[in-house]
Write an enzyme that holds these catalytic residues in place. Structure first.
Site, mmCIF file in Angstrom:
data_model
loop_
_atom_site.group_PDB
_atom_site.id
_atom_site.type_symbol
_atom_site.label_atom_id
_atom_site.label_comp_id
_atom_site.label_asym_id
_atom_site.label_seq_id
_atom_site.Cartn_x
_atom_site.Cartn_y
_atom_site.Cartn_z
ATOM 1 N N GLU A 175 -10.133 7.944 2.495
ATOM 2 C CA GLU A 175 -9.198 7.547 3.547
ATOM 3 C C GLU A 175 -7.895 7.208 2.841
ATOM 4 O O GLU A 175 -7.754 6.130 2.270
ATOM 5 C CB GLU A 175 -9.715 6.315 4.304
ATOM 6 C CG GLU A 175 -11.032 6.532 5.012
ATOM 7 C CD GLU A 175 -10.917 7.359 6.274
ATOM 8 O OE1 GLU A 175 -9.821 7.884 6.573
ATOM 9 O OE2 GLU A 175 -11.941 7.503 6.961
ATOM 10 N N CYS B 297 -2.722 1.812 7.374
ATOM 11 C CA CYS B 297 -2.728 3.265 7.133
ATOM 12 C C CYS B 297 -2.334 4.018 8.387
ATOM 13 O O CYS B 297 -1.529 4.943 8.326
ATOM 14 C CB CYS B 297 -4.099 3.692 6.648
ATOM 15 S SG CYS B 297 -5.427 3.109 7.700
HETATM 16 P P1 NAD Z 1 -4.060 2.145 -4.209
HETATM 17 O O1 NAD Z 1 -4.405 3.575 -4.172
HETATM 18 O O2 NAD Z 1 -3.042 1.692 -5.143
HETATM 19 O O3 NAD Z 1 -5.344 1.262 -4.547
HETATM 20 C C1 NAD Z 1 -6.544 1.358 -3.783
HETATM 21 C C2 NAD Z 1 -7.692 0.903 -4.648
HETATM 22 O O4 NAD Z 1 -7.904 1.867 -5.678
HETATM 23 C C3 NAD Z 1 -7.478 -0.437 -5.364
HETATM 24 O O5 NAD Z 1 -8.696 -1.149 -5.349
HETATM 25 C C4 NAD Z 1 -7.116 -0.003 -6.780
HETATM 26 O O6 NAD Z 1 -7.395 -0.962 -7.757
HETATM 27 C C5 NAD Z 1 -8.023 1.197 -6.936
HETATM 28 N N1 NAD Z 1 -7.638 2.136 -7.975
HETATM 29 C C6 NAD Z 1 -6.431 2.315 -8.579
HETATM 30 N N2 NAD Z 1 -6.489 3.310 -9.494
HETATM 31 C C7 NAD Z 1 -7.753 3.788 -9.459
HETATM 32 C C8 NAD Z 1 -8.427 4.848 -10.145
HETATM 33 N N3 NAD Z 1 -7.820 5.607 -11.049
HETATM 34 N N4 NAD Z 1 -9.719 5.066 -9.848
HETATM 35 C C9 NAD Z 1 -10.363 4.322 -8.907
HETATM 36 N N5 NAD Z 1 -9.784 3.300 -8.239
HETATM 37 C C10 NAD Z 1 -8.493 3.049 -8.503
HETATM 38 O O7 NAD Z 1 -3.735 1.780 -2.702
HETATM 39 P P2 NAD Z 1 -3.241 0.380 -2.121
HETATM 40 O O8 NAD Z 1 -1.850 0.191 -2.628
HETATM 41 O O9 NAD Z 1 -4.259 -0.672 -2.359
HETATM 42 O O10 NAD Z 1 -3.239 0.665 -0.543
HETATM 43 C C11 NAD Z 1 -2.153 1.199 0.109
HETATM 44 C C12 NAD Z 1 -2.376 2.641 0.419
HETATM 45 O O11 NAD Z 1 -3.665 2.844 0.993
HETATM 46 C C13 NAD Z 1 -1.388 3.184 1.435
HETATM 47 O O12 NAD Z 1 -0.939 4.447 1.026
HETATM 48 C C14 NAD Z 1 -2.203 3.287 2.709
HETATM 49 O O13 NAD Z 1 -1.749 4.228 3.631
HETATM 50 C C15 NAD Z 1 -3.550 3.610 2.187
HETATM 51 N N6 NAD Z 1 -4.572 3.178 3.137
HETATM 52 C C16 NAD Z 1 -5.248 4.135 3.814
HETATM 53 C C17 NAD Z 1 -6.167 3.779 4.757
HETATM 54 C C18 NAD Z 1 -6.917 4.829 5.519
HETATM 55 O O14 NAD Z 1 -7.920 4.507 6.165
HETATM 56 N N7 NAD Z 1 -6.511 6.061 5.516
HETATM 57 C C19 NAD Z 1 -6.434 2.447 5.000
HETATM 58 C C20 NAD Z 1 -5.723 1.503 4.267
HETATM 59 C C21 NAD Z 1 -4.800 1.884 3.325
#
Ligand code: NAD
Length: 468
Positions: free
Chosen positions: A241, A275
Protein backbone atom coordinates in the site's frame (compact mmCIF):
# COMPACT_ATOMS: atom_id res chain seq x y z
CA UNK A 1 15.17 0.35 24.08
CA UNK A 2 15.55 3.18 26.47
CA UNK A 3 12.53 5.32 27.24
CA UNK A 4 13.66 8.68 28.49
CA UNK A 5 10.05 9.80 28.73
CA UNK A 6 9.48 13.47 28.19
CA UNK A 7 12.85 15.10 28.55
CA UNK A 8 12.35 18.65 27.30
CA UNK A 9 14.81 19.31 24.50
CA UNK A 10 14.80 22.11 22.03
CA UNK A 11 16.89 20.16 19.56
CA UNK A 12 15.35 18.68 16.45
CA UNK A 13 18.52 16.82 15.57
CA UNK A 14 18.16 13.26 14.35
CA UNK A 15 14.37 13.34 14.53
CA UNK A 16 14.22 9.93 12.91
CA UNK A 17 15.90 8.37 15.90
CA UNK A 18 14.55 10.41 18.75
CA UNK A 19 10.82 10.07 18.88
CA UNK A 20 9.40 13.56 19.46
CA UNK A 21 6.02 15.02 20.25
CA UNK A 22 5.50 17.01 17.03
CA UNK A 23 3.32 19.62 18.77
CA UNK A 24 5.90 20.51 21.42
CA UNK A 25 9.18 18.87 20.25
CA UNK A 26 9.49 17.14 23.62
CA UNK A 27 11.53 13.95 23.38
CA UNK A 28 9.43 10.86 23.99
CA UNK A 29 12.23 8.34 23.80
CA UNK A 30 15.16 6.98 21.89
CA UNK A 31 14.40 4.23 19.41
CA UNK A 32 17.12 1.61 19.10
CA UNK A 33 17.67 -0.54 16.05
CA UNK A 34 16.94 -4.20 16.80
CA UNK A 35 20.15 -6.08 15.88
CA UNK A 36 20.35 -8.73 13.16
CA UNK A 37 20.93 -11.40 15.82
CA UNK A 38 17.82 -10.27 17.69
CA UNK A 39 15.78 -10.28 14.48
CA UNK A 40 16.96 -13.85 13.75
CA UNK A 41 15.94 -14.93 17.24
CA UNK A 42 12.56 -13.19 16.86
CA UNK A 43 11.91 -15.04 13.62
CA UNK A 44 12.84 -18.39 15.18
CA UNK A 45 10.38 -17.80 18.01
CA UNK A 46 7.70 -16.74 15.51
CA UNK A 47 8.14 -19.96 13.53
CA UNK A 48 7.54 -22.09 16.60
CA UNK A 49 4.59 -19.98 17.79
CA UNK A 50 3.01 -20.02 14.32
CA UNK A 51 2.88 -23.82 14.22
CA UNK A 52 0.91 -23.91 17.48
CA UNK A 53 -1.29 -20.95 16.51
CA UNK A 54 -2.26 -22.39 13.12
CA UNK A 55 -2.97 -25.80 14.68
CA UNK A 56 -5.71 -24.27 16.84
CA UNK A 57 -9.30 -24.57 15.62
CA UNK A 58 -10.34 -21.57 13.58
CA UNK A 59 -13.13 -20.80 16.06
CA UNK A 60 -10.53 -20.35 18.81
CA UNK A 61 -8.53 -17.83 16.77
CA UNK A 62 -11.73 -15.88 16.11
CA UNK A 63 -12.62 -15.89 19.78
CA UNK A 64 -9.15 -14.71 20.82
CA UNK A 65 -9.19 -11.88 18.27
CA UNK A 66 -12.59 -10.72 19.50
CA UNK A 67 -11.03 -10.56 22.97
CA UNK A 68 -8.21 -8.46 21.46
CA UNK A 69 -10.89 -6.06 20.17
CA UNK A 70 -12.34 -5.82 23.70
CA UNK A 71 -8.89 -5.13 25.16
CA UNK A 72 -8.30 -2.39 22.58
CA UNK A 73 -11.67 -0.86 23.46
CA UNK A 74 -10.88 -0.94 27.18
CA UNK A 75 -7.54 0.79 26.58
CA UNK A 76 -8.73 3.12 23.82
CA UNK A 77 -8.43 6.30 25.86
CA UNK A 78 -4.82 5.81 26.96
CA UNK A 79 -3.78 4.60 23.49
CA UNK A 80 -5.44 7.63 21.88
CA UNK A 81 -3.43 9.84 24.22
CA UNK A 82 -0.28 8.04 23.11
CA UNK A 83 -1.13 8.61 19.45
CA UNK A 84 -1.68 12.31 20.05
CA UNK A 85 1.56 12.63 22.00
CA UNK A 86 3.72 10.88 19.44
CA UNK A 87 1.94 11.10 16.07
CA UNK A 88 0.37 14.49 16.67
CA UNK A 89 -3.20 14.07 15.47
CA UNK A 90 -5.67 15.64 17.89
CA UNK A 91 -7.77 13.63 20.30
CA UNK A 92 -10.87 15.38 18.93
CA UNK A 93 -12.48 15.33 15.51
CA UNK A 94 -11.31 12.60 13.14
CA UNK A 95 -8.18 12.24 15.27
CA UNK A 96 -6.73 9.72 17.69
CA UNK A 97 -9.98 8.68 19.42
CA UNK A 98 -11.30 8.06 15.92
CA UNK A 99 -8.14 6.07 15.08
CA UNK A 100 -8.68 3.87 18.13
CA UNK A 101 -12.29 3.18 17.19
CA UNK A 102 -11.03 2.17 13.74
CA UNK A 103 -8.53 -0.20 15.43
CA UNK A 104 -11.41 -1.85 17.30
CA UNK A 105 -13.58 -2.14 14.16
CA UNK A 106 -10.75 -3.44 11.97
CA UNK A 107 -10.10 -6.11 14.61
CA UNK A 108 -13.72 -7.18 14.99
CA UNK A 109 -14.45 -7.52 11.27
CA UNK A 110 -11.62 -9.89 10.23
CA UNK A 111 -12.38 -11.87 13.39
CA UNK A 112 -15.95 -12.34 12.25
CA UNK A 113 -15.40 -13.16 8.55
CA UNK A 114 -14.81 -16.66 7.21
CA UNK A 115 -12.94 -18.01 4.21
CA UNK A 116 -14.39 -21.49 3.81
CA UNK A 117 -12.99 -24.13 1.47
CA UNK A 118 -14.41 -24.06 -2.07
CA UNK A 119 -15.18 -26.86 -4.48
CA UNK A 120 -13.79 -25.20 -7.58
CA UNK A 121 -14.50 -28.10 -9.94
CA UNK A 122 -16.51 -31.29 -9.78
CA UNK A 123 -17.73 -33.81 -12.39
CA UNK A 124 -18.08 -37.59 -12.55
CA UNK A 125 -14.28 -38.04 -12.83
CA UNK A 126 -12.82 -35.67 -10.21
CA UNK A 127 -13.35 -33.14 -7.45
CA UNK A 128 -11.00 -30.19 -6.74
CA UNK A 129 -11.20 -28.39 -3.42
CA UNK A 130 -9.44 -25.06 -2.77
CA UNK A 131 -8.23 -24.41 0.76
CA UNK A 132 -6.57 -21.27 2.11
CA UNK A 133 -3.54 -22.09 4.25
CA UNK A 134 -1.48 -19.75 6.44
CA UNK A 135 1.73 -18.55 4.83
CA UNK A 136 3.90 -18.68 7.95
CA UNK A 137 5.71 -15.64 9.33
CA UNK A 138 4.47 -12.24 8.11
CA UNK A 139 6.67 -9.12 8.22
CA UNK A 140 4.51 -6.03 8.77
CA UNK A 141 6.13 -2.70 7.95
CA UNK A 142 4.06 0.24 9.13
CA UNK A 143 4.15 4.01 8.47
CA UNK A 144 3.79 6.94 10.87
CA UNK A 145 0.61 8.61 9.65
CA UNK A 146 -2.02 6.24 11.12
CA UNK A 147 0.47 4.16 13.07
CA UNK A 148 -1.89 2.06 15.17
CA UNK A 149 -4.71 1.65 12.68
CA UNK A 150 -2.44 0.60 9.80
CA UNK A 151 -0.54 -1.81 12.07
CA UNK A 152 -3.92 -3.36 12.94
CA UNK A 153 -4.76 -3.69 9.22
CA UNK A 154 -1.57 -5.68 8.80
CA UNK A 155 -1.60 -7.71 12.01
CA UNK A 156 -5.18 -8.85 12.51
CA UNK A 157 -5.99 -10.48 9.12
CA UNK A 158 -2.58 -12.20 9.24
CA UNK A 159 -3.28 -13.64 12.70
CA UNK A 160 -6.85 -14.50 11.79
CA UNK A 161 -5.62 -16.77 8.99
CA UNK A 162 -3.10 -18.55 11.22
CA UNK A 163 0.13 -16.65 10.57
CA UNK A 164 2.59 -15.23 13.11
CA UNK A 165 3.49 -11.54 12.71
CA UNK A 166 6.63 -9.51 13.25
CA UNK A 167 5.82 -5.82 13.16
CA UNK A 168 8.28 -3.02 12.49
CA UNK A 169 6.60 0.25 13.36
CA UNK A 170 7.79 3.50 11.85
CA UNK A 171 10.76 4.90 13.76
CA UNK A 172 8.66 8.06 14.25
CA UNK A 173 5.80 6.32 16.06
CA UNK A 174 7.45 3.44 17.90
CA UNK A 175 6.34 4.13 21.45
CA UNK A 176 2.62 4.48 20.79
CA UNK A 177 2.76 1.26 18.74
CA UNK A 178 4.58 -0.60 21.52
CA UNK A 179 1.85 0.47 23.95
CA UNK A 180 -0.79 -1.03 21.67
CA UNK A 181 1.20 -4.25 21.18
CA UNK A 182 1.38 -4.63 24.97
CA UNK A 183 -2.42 -4.50 25.09
CA UNK A 184 -2.83 -6.99 22.23
CA UNK A 185 -0.24 -9.35 23.68
CA UNK A 186 -2.05 -9.39 27.03
CA UNK A 187 -4.57 -11.55 25.12
CA UNK A 188 -2.55 -13.44 22.48
CA UNK A 189 -0.40 -16.52 23.08
CA UNK A 190 3.31 -15.84 23.39
CA UNK A 191 5.38 -14.91 20.31
CA UNK A 192 2.52 -14.97 17.83
CA UNK A 193 2.95 -11.21 17.55
CA UNK A 194 6.38 -9.65 18.10
CA UNK A 195 7.94 -6.26 17.37
CA UNK A 196 11.32 -5.15 16.10
CA UNK A 197 12.18 -1.46 16.13
CA UNK A 198 14.35 1.01 14.29
CA UNK A 199 14.85 2.65 10.96
CA UNK A 200 14.73 1.41 7.40
CA UNK A 201 17.73 -0.91 7.73
CA UNK A 202 15.81 -3.01 10.26
CA UNK A 203 12.90 -3.29 7.83
CA UNK A 204 15.31 -4.08 5.05
CA UNK A 205 16.95 -6.99 6.95
CA UNK A 206 13.60 -8.33 8.12
CA UNK A 207 11.88 -8.25 4.74
CA UNK A 208 14.77 -10.01 2.95
CA UNK A 209 15.05 -12.77 5.58
CA UNK A 210 14.65 -16.26 4.09
CA UNK A 211 12.05 -17.26 6.71
CA UNK A 212 9.62 -14.45 5.88
CA UNK A 213 6.73 -15.70 3.76
CA UNK A 214 4.69 -12.53 3.37
CA UNK A 215 5.36 -8.81 3.60
CA UNK A 216 2.60 -6.37 4.41
CA UNK A 217 4.02 -2.96 3.59
CA UNK A 218 2.49 0.49 3.88
CA UNK A 219 4.65 3.47 3.09
CA UNK A 220 6.11 5.43 0.22
CA UNK A 221 6.49 4.26 -3.37
CA UNK A 222 10.29 4.55 -3.11
CA UNK A 223 10.44 2.23 -0.10
CA UNK A 224 7.84 -0.05 -1.69
CA UNK A 225 10.25 -0.63 -4.58
CA UNK A 226 13.00 -1.61 -2.11
CA UNK A 227 10.59 -4.08 -0.51
CA UNK A 228 9.95 -5.60 -3.94
CA UNK A 229 13.72 -6.05 -4.34
CA UNK A 230 13.95 -7.65 -0.88
CA UNK A 231 11.23 -10.12 -1.83
CA UNK A 232 13.31 -11.28 -4.78
CA UNK A 233 15.52 -12.98 -2.16
CA UNK A 234 12.83 -14.93 -0.31
CA UNK A 235 9.92 -14.90 -2.80
CA UNK A 236 7.76 -13.46 -0.04
CA UNK A 237 4.22 -12.65 -1.11
CA UNK A 238 3.55 -8.92 -1.08
CA UNK A 239 0.79 -6.54 -0.22
CA UNK A 240 2.03 -3.04 -0.99
CA UNK A 241 0.00 0.00 0.00
CA UNK A 242 2.10 2.88 -1.28
CA UNK A 243 1.51 6.58 -1.74
CA UNK A 244 -1.36 8.25 -3.50
CA UNK A 245 -1.97 11.58 -5.19
CA UNK A 246 -5.74 11.31 -5.27
CA UNK A 247 -7.67 13.60 -7.58
CA UNK A 248 -11.15 14.87 -6.83
CA UNK A 249 -13.36 16.21 -9.62
CA UNK A 250 -16.26 18.51 -8.79
CA UNK A 251 -18.78 18.30 -11.62
CA UNK A 252 -20.37 21.61 -12.67
CA UNK A 253 -23.13 23.06 -10.50
CA UNK A 254 -22.54 21.08 -7.29
CA UNK A 255 -24.60 22.29 -4.31
CA UNK A 256 -21.63 23.01 -2.05
CA UNK A 257 -23.67 23.51 1.11
CA UNK A 258 -24.31 19.76 1.19
CA UNK A 259 -20.71 18.71 0.52
CA UNK A 260 -18.20 21.26 1.75
CA UNK A 261 -17.45 19.49 5.06
CA UNK A 262 -16.80 16.20 3.25
CA UNK A 263 -14.57 17.93 0.69
CA UNK A 264 -12.61 19.64 3.47
CA UNK A 265 -12.07 16.47 5.53
CA UNK A 266 -11.42 14.45 2.38
CA UNK A 267 -8.42 16.71 1.83
CA UNK A 268 -7.32 17.61 5.35
CA UNK A 269 -7.93 14.45 7.38
CA UNK A 270 -4.88 14.00 9.61
CA UNK A 271 -3.50 17.29 8.18
CA UNK A 272 -3.48 15.69 4.75
CA UNK A 273 -1.07 13.01 5.93
CA UNK A 274 -3.31 10.22 4.74
CA UNK A 275 -2.53 7.96 1.80
CA UNK A 276 -6.03 8.31 0.41
CA UNK A 277 -6.59 12.03 1.00
CA UNK A 278 -7.89 14.26 -1.74
CA UNK A 279 -4.64 15.87 -2.94
CA UNK A 280 -5.67 17.63 -6.17
CA UNK A 281 -9.08 19.24 -6.65
CA UNK A 282 -10.34 19.81 -10.21
CA UNK A 283 -13.13 22.40 -10.49
CA UNK A 284 -15.00 23.72 -13.53
CA UNK A 285 -13.85 27.25 -14.35
CA UNK A 286 -17.39 28.64 -13.81
CA UNK A 287 -17.45 27.26 -10.25
CA UNK A 288 -13.83 27.98 -9.32
CA UNK A 289 -14.38 31.23 -7.34
CA UNK A 290 -17.38 29.80 -5.52
CA UNK A 291 -15.56 26.58 -4.51
CA UNK A 292 -12.40 28.42 -3.42
CA UNK A 293 -14.45 30.80 -1.26
CA UNK A 294 -16.58 28.05 0.29
CA UNK A 295 -13.47 26.01 1.18
CA UNK A 296 -11.67 29.08 2.56
CA UNK A 297 -14.72 30.01 4.70
CA UNK A 298 -15.00 26.47 6.01
CA UNK A 299 -11.25 26.21 6.69
CA UNK A 300 -11.18 29.47 8.63
CA UNK A 301 -13.37 27.90 11.33
CA UNK A 302 -11.24 24.80 11.95
CA UNK A 303 -8.97 25.18 14.99
CA UNK A 304 -5.36 23.98 14.74
CA UNK A 305 -2.97 23.43 17.65
CA UNK A 306 -1.65 20.89 20.14
CA UNK A 307 -3.97 17.91 19.80
CA UNK A 308 -3.93 17.26 23.54
CA UNK A 309 -6.19 20.31 23.83
CA UNK A 310 -9.61 18.97 22.89
CA UNK A 311 -10.60 22.30 21.32
CA UNK A 312 -8.24 21.58 18.38
CA UNK A 313 -9.21 19.33 15.48
CA UNK A 314 -6.14 19.94 13.30
CA UNK A 315 -2.63 19.29 14.62
CA UNK A 316 0.98 19.42 13.49
CA UNK A 317 2.87 17.69 10.69
CA UNK A 318 4.28 14.52 12.17
CA UNK A 319 8.00 15.04 11.60
CA UNK A 320 10.65 17.45 10.40
CA UNK A 321 11.36 15.55 7.18
CA UNK A 322 7.71 15.85 6.13
CA UNK A 323 7.49 19.45 7.41
CA UNK A 324 10.46 20.46 5.22
CA UNK A 325 9.02 18.63 2.21
CA UNK A 326 5.70 20.53 2.44
CA UNK A 327 7.45 23.88 3.02
CA UNK A 328 9.51 23.21 -0.10
CA UNK A 329 6.36 22.61 -2.17
CA UNK A 330 4.81 25.82 -0.81
CA UNK A 331 8.01 27.75 -1.69
CA UNK A 332 7.98 26.26 -5.18
CA UNK A 333 4.35 27.36 -5.63
CA UNK A 334 5.32 30.90 -4.56
CA UNK A 335 8.19 30.91 -7.03
CA UNK A 336 5.99 29.96 -9.96
CA UNK A 337 3.48 32.71 -9.12
CA UNK A 338 0.63 30.55 -7.80
CA UNK A 339 -2.32 32.27 -6.07
CA UNK A 340 -2.54 31.69 -2.35
CA UNK A 341 -6.32 31.55 -2.06
CA UNK A 342 -6.30 30.97 1.68
CA UNK A 343 -3.71 30.57 4.43
CA UNK A 344 -5.05 29.62 7.85
CA UNK A 345 -3.88 30.56 11.32
CA UNK A 346 -0.73 28.80 12.50
CA UNK A 347 -0.49 28.31 16.26
CA UNK A 348 2.23 30.20 18.08
CA UNK A 349 4.29 27.12 18.87
CA UNK A 350 7.66 25.58 18.08
CA UNK A 351 5.92 22.41 16.86
CA UNK A 352 5.77 21.36 13.21
CA UNK A 353 2.66 23.34 12.30
CA UNK A 354 1.71 24.29 8.75
CA UNK A 355 -1.59 26.15 8.33
CA UNK A 356 -4.29 24.98 5.95
CA UNK A 357 -3.31 26.43 2.57
CA UNK A 358 -5.39 26.58 -0.62
CA UNK A 359 -3.41 27.15 -3.80
CA UNK A 360 -4.81 28.30 -7.17
CA UNK A 361 -3.45 29.22 -10.59
CA UNK A 362 -1.56 25.92 -10.82
CA UNK A 363 -1.92 22.99 -13.17
CA UNK A 364 -0.59 19.55 -13.98
CA UNK A 365 3.12 19.99 -14.59
CA UNK A 366 3.55 22.05 -11.39
CA UNK A 367 5.13 20.23 -8.46
CA UNK A 368 2.29 20.95 -6.02
CA UNK A 369 -0.07 19.12 -8.39
CA UNK A 370 2.21 16.34 -9.62
CA UNK A 371 3.82 15.37 -6.30
CA UNK A 372 2.15 13.85 -3.26
CA UNK A 373 2.23 16.75 -0.76
CA UNK A 374 1.06 14.64 2.23
CA UNK A 375 0.18 17.80 4.11
CA UNK A 376 -2.50 20.49 4.61
CA UNK A 377 -1.99 22.18 1.25
CA UNK A 378 -4.55 21.70 -1.49
CA UNK A 379 -4.12 22.78 -5.12
CA UNK A 380 -7.38 23.75 -6.84
CA UNK A 381 -7.15 23.37 -10.61
CA UNK A 382 -9.59 24.85 -13.15
CA UNK A 383 -10.92 22.76 -16.03
CA UNK A 384 -13.03 23.62 -19.07
CA UNK A 385 -14.38 20.18 -20.06
CA UNK A 386 -15.01 16.94 -18.16
CA UNK A 387 -12.74 15.11 -20.61
CA UNK A 388 -9.90 17.48 -19.68
CA UNK A 389 -10.52 16.92 -15.95
CA UNK A 390 -10.51 13.14 -16.37
CA UNK A 391 -7.30 13.21 -18.44
CA UNK A 392 -5.55 15.41 -15.86
CA UNK A 393 -6.78 13.29 -12.94
CA UNK A 394 -5.39 10.19 -14.66
CA UNK A 395 -2.10 11.87 -15.54
CA UNK A 396 -0.23 10.46 -12.52
CA UNK A 397 1.95 7.51 -11.60
CA UNK A 398 -0.35 7.03 -8.58
CA UNK A 399 -3.74 5.37 -8.56
CA UNK A 400 -4.85 4.83 -4.99
CA UNK A 401 -8.15 6.72 -4.73
CA UNK A 402 -10.15 9.39 -6.53
CA UNK A 403 -13.49 11.09 -6.04
CA UNK A 404 -16.27 12.63 -8.09
CA UNK A 405 -18.62 15.18 -6.58
CA UNK A 406 -22.04 15.76 -8.11
CA UNK A 407 -25.72 15.97 -7.25
CA UNK A 408 -26.33 13.78 -10.32
CA UNK A 409 -25.16 10.29 -9.27
CA UNK A 410 -25.54 8.83 -12.77
CA UNK A 411 -23.20 11.44 -14.26
CA UNK A 412 -20.79 10.95 -11.37
CA UNK A 413 -20.76 7.18 -11.96
CA UNK A 414 -19.92 7.73 -15.63
CA UNK A 415 -16.91 9.84 -14.69
CA UNK A 416 -15.92 7.43 -11.87
CA UNK A 417 -15.80 4.60 -14.40
CA UNK A 418 -13.08 6.43 -16.33
CA UNK A 419 -10.77 7.22 -13.41
CA UNK A 420 -7.65 5.08 -12.89
CA UNK A 421 -7.73 4.27 -9.19
CA UNK A 422 -8.24 1.38 -6.78
CA UNK A 423 -11.29 3.11 -5.31
CA UNK A 424 -13.38 5.96 -6.68
CA UNK A 425 -15.66 7.56 -4.12
CA UNK A 426 -18.73 9.58 -5.07
CA UNK A 427 -19.53 12.55 -2.80
CA UNK A 428 -17.01 11.36 -0.21
CA UNK A 429 -13.26 10.75 -0.19
CA UNK A 430 -11.18 8.20 1.70
CA UNK A 431 -14.32 6.56 3.13
CA UNK A 432 -12.76 3.15 3.74
CA UNK A 433 -14.69 0.25 5.26
CA UNK A 434 -13.33 -2.97 6.83
CA UNK A 435 -15.65 -5.12 4.67
CA UNK A 436 -14.63 -3.46 1.38
CA UNK A 437 -11.36 -4.32 -0.44
CA UNK A 438 -8.89 -1.43 -0.55
CA UNK A 439 -5.77 -1.23 -2.69
CA UNK A 440 -4.03 0.82 -5.32
CA UNK A 441 -3.74 0.88 -9.09
CA UNK A 442 -0.52 1.85 -10.91
CA UNK A 443 2.41 2.68 -8.58
CA UNK A 444 0.17 3.02 -5.54
CA UNK A 445 0.86 -0.65 -4.91
CA UNK A 446 -0.57 -4.08 -5.43
CA UNK A 447 -2.69 -6.52 -3.49
CA UNK A 448 -5.69 -5.51 -1.42
CA UNK A 449 -6.49 -5.26 2.24
CA UNK A 450 -9.84 -5.60 4.08
CA UNK A 451 -12.80 -7.91 3.69
CA UNK A 452 -12.60 -11.46 2.42
CA UNK A 453 -10.07 -10.45 -0.27
CA UNK A 454 -7.79 -9.08 2.44
CA UNK A 455 -7.97 -12.35 4.35
CA UNK A 456 -7.18 -14.37 1.23
CA UNK A 457 -4.12 -12.16 0.68
CA UNK A 458 -2.46 -13.52 3.83
CA UNK A 459 -2.92 -17.14 2.80
CA UNK A 460 -1.48 -19.46 0.22
CA UNK A 461 -4.00 -21.33 -1.93
CA UNK A 462 -3.82 -25.11 -1.72
CA UNK A 463 -5.83 -27.47 -3.88
CA UNK A 464 -6.62 -31.07 -3.03
CA UNK A 465 -7.63 -32.87 -6.19
CA UNK A 466 -9.48 -36.20 -5.83
CA UNK A 467 -9.90 -38.74 -8.65
CA UNK A 468 -13.33 -40.35 -8.53
P1 NAD B 1 8.33 5.25 4.33
O1 NAD B 1 8.29 4.49 3.07
O2 NAD B 1 9.41 6.20 4.55
O3 NAD B 1 8.39 4.27 5.59
C1 NAD B 1 7.43 3.23 5.78
C2 NAD B 1 8.05 2.16 6.64
O4 NAD B 1 9.07 1.50 5.88
C3 NAD B 1 8.74 2.66 7.91
O5 NAD B 1 8.48 1.74 8.95
C4 NAD B 1 10.22 2.64 7.53
O6 NAD B 1 11.09 2.52 8.61
C5 NAD B 1 10.26 1.39 6.67
N1 NAD B 1 11.38 1.30 5.76
C6 NAD B 1 12.20 2.28 5.29
N2 NAD B 1 13.13 1.77 4.45
C7 NAD B 1 12.89 0.44 4.37
C8 NAD B 1 13.48 -0.63 3.63
N3 NAD B 1 14.51 -0.44 2.81
N4 NAD B 1 12.97 -1.86 3.78
C9 NAD B 1 11.90 -2.08 4.58
N5 NAD B 1 11.30 -1.12 5.32
C10 NAD B 1 11.78 0.13 5.20
O7 NAD B 1 6.89 5.91 4.44
P2 NAD B 1 6.36 6.90 5.57
O8 NAD B 1 7.10 8.18 5.38
O9 NAD B 1 6.36 6.23 6.89
O10 NAD B 1 4.82 7.06 5.15
C11 NAD B 1 4.39 8.02 4.26
C12 NAD B 1 4.11 7.41 2.92
O11 NAD B 1 3.32 6.24 3.06
C13 NAD B 1 3.31 8.33 2.02
O12 NAD B 1 3.85 8.30 0.72
C14 NAD B 1 1.91 7.74 2.04
O13 NAD B 1 1.13 8.02 0.93
C15 NAD B 1 2.20 6.30 2.19
N6 NAD B 1 1.06 5.62 2.81
C16 NAD B 1 0.31 4.80 2.04
C17 NAD B 1 -0.79 4.20 2.56
C18 NAD B 1 -1.64 3.29 1.72
O14 NAD B 1 -2.46 2.56 2.26
N7 NAD B 1 -1.51 3.29 0.43
C19 NAD B 1 -1.14 4.40 3.88
C20 NAD B 1 -0.33 5.24 4.64
C21 NAD B 1 0.78 5.84 4.09
Amino acid sequence: MENTSFVKESTTEDTGFLSLNPSTLEVIGKVNNTSKEEINATINKAKIAQKLWSARPDSERKEILLKVAEALQQNAQQLAEWITREQGKPLSGPGSNFEMQACVGWTQVPASLDVPEEIVFEDETRKDVLYRKPIGVVAAIAPWNWPLMIAIWQIIPSLRMGNAVILKPSEYTTFSTLEMIKVINSVLPEDVLQVVTGRGEVGSYLTAHPEIGKIMFTGSIATGKKVIEASSKNMARLTLECGGNDAGIILPGLDLTKHIDNIFWGAFLNMGQTCACLKRLYVHEDDYEKVAKALADYSSHIPMGDGANEANVLGPIQNKMQFDKIQDLIADSENIGADFLFTGQKPDSEGYFIPVTLIGNVDNGNRIVDEEQFGPVLPIIKYKTIEEAIAKANDSENGLGASVWSDNIKEAEEVAGQLEAGTVWINQHGAINPFVPFGGAKQSGYGVEFGIEGLKAVTVPKVISIKK
